[in-house]
Design a protein around this motif. Structure first.
Motif, PDB file in Angstrom:
ATOM      1  N   PRO A  12       0.798  -1.231   0.000  1.00 22.01           N
ATOM      2  CA  PRO A  12       0.000   0.000   0.000  1.00 22.01           C
ATOM      3  C   PRO A  12       0.833   1.285   0.000  1.00 22.01           C
ATOM      4  O   PRO A  12       0.401   2.303  -0.517  1.00 22.01           O
ATOM      5  CB  PRO A  12      -0.846  -0.100   1.263  1.00 22.01           C
ATOM      6  CG  PRO A  12      -0.212  -1.143   2.095  1.00 22.01           C
ATOM      7  CD  PRO A  12       0.595  -2.023   1.202  1.00 22.01           C
ATOM      8  N   LEU A  13       2.018   1.239   0.570  1.00 23.01           N
ATOM      9  CA  LEU A  13       2.904   2.408   0.570  1.00 23.01           C
ATOM     10  C   LEU A  13       4.152   2.092  -0.230  1.00 23.01           C
ATOM     11  O   LEU A  13       4.759   1.034  -0.063  1.00 23.01           O
ATOM     12  CB  LEU A  13       3.296   2.805   2.001  1.00 23.01           C
ATOM     13  CG  LEU A  13       2.171   3.262   2.910  1.00 23.01           C
ATOM     14  CD1 LEU A  13       2.710   3.501   4.315  1.00 23.01           C
ATOM     15  CD2 LEU A  13       1.510   4.519   2.380  1.00 23.01           C
ATOM     16  N   LEU A  14       4.531   3.015  -1.108  1.00 20.66           N
ATOM     17  CA  LEU A  14       5.762   2.825  -1.870  1.00 20.66           C
ATOM     18  C   LEU A  14       6.958   3.041  -0.958  1.00 20.66           C
ATOM     19  O   LEU A  14       6.824   3.509   0.175  1.00 20.66           O
ATOM     20  CB  LEU A  14       5.787   3.806  -3.047  1.00 20.66           C
ATOM     21  CG  LEU A  14       4.602   3.693  -4.020  1.00 20.66           C
ATOM     22  CD1 LEU A  14       4.742   4.722  -5.133  1.00 20.66           C
ATOM     23  CD2 LEU A  14       4.487   2.294  -4.594  1.00 20.66           C
ATOM     24  N   LEU A  15       8.131   2.718  -1.444  1.00 23.34           N
ATOM     25  CA  LEU A  15       9.333   2.898  -0.634  1.00 23.34           C
ATOM     26  C   LEU A  15       9.489   4.357  -0.226  1.00 23.34           C
ATOM     27  O   LEU A  15       9.197   5.260  -1.018  1.00 23.34           O
ATOM     28  CB  LEU A  15      10.569   2.458  -1.426  1.00 23.34           C
ATOM     29  CG  LEU A  15      10.690   0.962  -1.678  1.00 23.34           C
ATOM     30  CD1 LEU A  15      11.884   0.683  -2.587  1.00 23.34           C
ATOM     31  CD2 LEU A  15      10.826   0.192  -0.394  1.00 23.34           C
ATOM     32  N   PRO A  16       9.941   4.608   0.999  1.00 22.90           N
ATOM     33  CA  PRO A  16      10.120   6.001   1.441  1.00 22.90           C
ATOM     34  C   PRO A  16      11.117   6.732   0.545  1.00 22.90           C
ATOM     35  O   PRO A  16      12.086   6.157   0.062  1.00 22.90           O
ATOM     36  CB  PRO A  16      10.684   5.862   2.853  1.00 22.90           C
ATOM     37  CG  PRO A  16      10.361   4.477   3.277  1.00 22.90           C
ATOM     38  CD  PRO A  16      10.302   3.656   2.034  1.00 22.90           C
ATOM     39  N   ARG A  17      10.843   8.003   0.323  1.00 22.96           N
ATOM     40  CA  ARG A  17      11.715   8.858  -0.468  1.00 22.96           C
ATOM     41  C   ARG A  17      12.169  10.016   0.405  1.00 22.96           C
ATOM     42  O   ARG A  17      11.518  10.358   1.390  1.00 22.96           O
ATOM     43  CB  ARG A  17      10.974   9.404  -1.699  1.00 22.96           C
ATOM     44  CG  ARG A  17      10.303   8.350  -2.562  1.00 22.96           C
ATOM     45  CD  ARG A  17      11.267   7.484  -3.250  1.00 22.96           C
ATOM     46  NE  ARG A  17      12.005   8.265  -4.220  1.00 22.96           N
ATOM     47  CZ  ARG A  17      12.723   7.772  -5.184  1.00 22.96           C
ATOM     48  NH1 ARG A  17      12.811   6.475  -5.316  1.00 22.96           N
ATOM     49  NH2 ARG A  17      13.373   8.539  -6.017  1.00 22.96           N
ATOM     50  N   MET A  18      13.252  10.645   0.013  1.00 18.69           N
ATOM     51  CA  MET A  18      13.773  11.796   0.753  1.00 18.69           C
ATOM     52  C   MET A  18      13.764  13.000  -0.180  1.00 18.69           C
ATOM     53  O   MET A  18      14.310  12.930  -1.287  1.00 18.69           O
ATOM     54  CB  MET A  18      15.198  11.518   1.240  1.00 18.69           C
ATOM     55  CG  MET A  18      15.787  12.609   2.102  1.00 18.69           C
ATOM     56  SD  MET A  18      15.083  12.686   3.750  1.00 18.69           S
ATOM     57  CE  MET A  18      15.754  11.224   4.485  1.00 18.69           C
ATOM     58  N   ALA A  19      13.150  14.086   0.262  1.00 22.53           N
ATOM     59  CA  ALA A  19      13.168  15.322  -0.529  1.00 22.53           C
ATOM     60  C   ALA A  19      14.580  15.898  -0.464  1.00 22.53           C
ATOM     61  O   ALA A  19      15.127  16.092   0.623  1.00 22.53           O
ATOM     62  CB  ALA A  19      12.151  16.312   0.021  1.00 22.53           C
ATOM     63  N   THR A  20      15.163  16.157  -1.619  1.00 25.03           N
ATOM     64  CA  THR A  20      16.543  16.665  -1.648  1.00 25.03           C
ATOM     65  C   THR A  20      16.601  18.181  -1.586  1.00 25.03           C
ATOM     66  O   THR A  20      17.661  18.747  -1.344  1.00 25.03           O
ATOM     67  CB  THR A  20      17.263  16.189  -2.921  1.00 25.03           C
ATOM     68  OG1 THR A  20      16.519  16.616  -4.064  1.00 25.03           O
ATOM     69  CG2 THR A  20      17.406  14.668  -2.920  1.00 25.03           C
ATOM     70  N   GLN A  21      15.447  18.815  -1.815  1.00 27.36           N
ATOM     71  CA  GLN A  21      15.387  20.275  -1.728  1.00 27.36           C
ATOM     72  C   GLN A  21      13.967  20.671  -1.315  1.00 27.36           C
ATOM     73  O   GLN A  21      13.055  19.856  -1.364  1.00 27.36           O
ATOM     74  CB  GLN A  21      15.745  20.905  -3.073  1.00 27.36           C
ATOM     75  CG  GLN A  21      14.813  20.496  -4.202  1.00 27.36           C
ATOM     76  CD  GLN A  21      15.303  20.974  -5.556  1.00 27.36           C
ATOM     77  OE1 GLN A  21      16.481  21.216  -5.731  1.00 27.36           O
ATOM     78  NE2 GLN A  21      14.403  21.112  -6.494  1.00 27.36           N
ATOM     79  N   ASP A  22      13.789  21.911  -0.908  1.00 26.70           N
ATOM     80  CA  ASP A  22      12.458  22.398  -0.576  1.00 26.70           C
ATOM     81  C   ASP A  22      11.597  22.338  -1.843  1.00 26.70           C
ATOM     82  O   ASP A  22      12.044  22.713  -2.930  1.00 26.70           O
ATOM     83  CB  ASP A  22      12.507  23.848  -0.074  1.00 26.70           C
ATOM     84  CG  ASP A  22      13.167  23.971   1.291  1.00 26.70           C
ATOM     85  OD1 ASP A  22      13.482  22.929   1.904  1.00 26.70           O
ATOM     86  OD2 ASP A  22      13.375  25.115   1.738  1.00 26.70           O
ATOM     87  N   VAL A  23      10.374  21.857  -1.685  1.00 24.19           N
ATOM     88  CA  VAL A  23       9.494  21.712  -2.840  1.00 24.19           C
ATOM     89  C   VAL A  23       8.048  21.916  -2.398  1.00 24.19           C
ATOM     90  O   VAL A  23       7.704  21.701  -1.235  1.00 24.19           O
ATOM     91  CB  VAL A  23       9.693  20.327  -3.514  1.00 24.19           C
ATOM     92  CG1 VAL A  23       9.271  19.209  -2.600  1.00 24.19           C
ATOM     93  CG2 VAL A  23       8.968  20.248  -4.842  1.00 24.19           C
ATOM     94  N   ASN A  24       7.200  22.325  -3.342  1.00 25.81           N
ATOM     95  CA  ASN A  24       5.776  22.495  -3.084  1.00 25.81           C
ATOM     96  C   ASN A  24       5.043  21.497  -3.976  1.00 25.81           C
ATOM     97  O   ASN A  24       5.173  21.535  -5.193  1.00 25.81           O
ATOM     98  CB  ASN A  24       5.355  23.933  -3.408  1.00 25.81           C
ATOM     99  CG  ASN A  24       3.959  24.230  -2.919  1.00 25.81           C
ATOM    100  OD1 ASN A  24       3.056  23.424  -3.069  1.00 25.81           O
ATOM    101  ND2 ASN A  24       3.802  25.407  -2.343  1.00 25.81           N
ATOM    102  N   VAL A  25       4.273  20.590  -3.355  1.00 24.61           N
ATOM    103  CA  VAL A  25       3.516  19.580  -4.090  1.00 24.61           C
ATOM    104  C   VAL A  25       2.046  19.739  -3.754  1.00 24.61           C
ATOM    105  O   VAL A  25       1.647  19.566  -2.603  1.00 24.61           O
ATOM    106  CB  VAL A  25       4.001  18.151  -3.733  1.00 24.61           C
ATOM    107  CG1 VAL A  25       3.186  17.108  -4.478  1.00 24.61           C
ATOM    108  CG2 VAL A  25       5.480  17.991  -4.025  1.00 24.61           C
TER     109      VAL A  25
END
Length: 111
Positions: A58-71
């Motif tokens: 149900p959850l994909l592998l955790p990811r790490m944001a490499t920079q500030d981002v707006n989603v």
């Protein structure tokens, strides 16, 4: 019993259509070969629809944001761990008409 089995049992028209496709392509042969699978478009659609509603994880592998981002209006700071819900993506009404209904035909439009 797998998710595919239970969906096919709940949707007899889908099972009948799938059985007809397999019988038409395979015929009386004892085994299904990779060459047979190439022409089984409805089987491919049934599998995709089953995985859409019942993702194996149900959850994909955790990811790490490499920079500030707006989603989508959410501010995510750099070095924030992000979890993506495959379950929710498969039920997004912006991506799928009637996202809670089992309809393999929605994957036949791309053929």
């Amino acid at each position: 019993m797998s998710e595919l089995d239970s969906e096919l049992l709940k949707h007899s028209k889908v099972m009948k259509k799938l059985q007809n496709e397999v019988r038409e392509i395979v015929g009386n042969k004892a085994e299904v070969t990779e060459d047979d699978l190439v022409g089984m478009h409805y089987l491919r659609a049934v599998i995709k629809e089953t995985l859409r509603l019942h993702p194996p994880v149900p959850l994909l592998l955790p990811r790490m944001a490499t920079q500030d981002v707006n989603v989508n209006g959410y501010s995510i700071k750099a070095n924030t761990q992000v979890l993506v819900s495959a379950w929710q993506i498969g039920r997004d009404p912006k991506s799928y008409n009637k996202p809670e209904e089992y309809e393999p035909e929605k994957f036949l439009l791309n053929i």
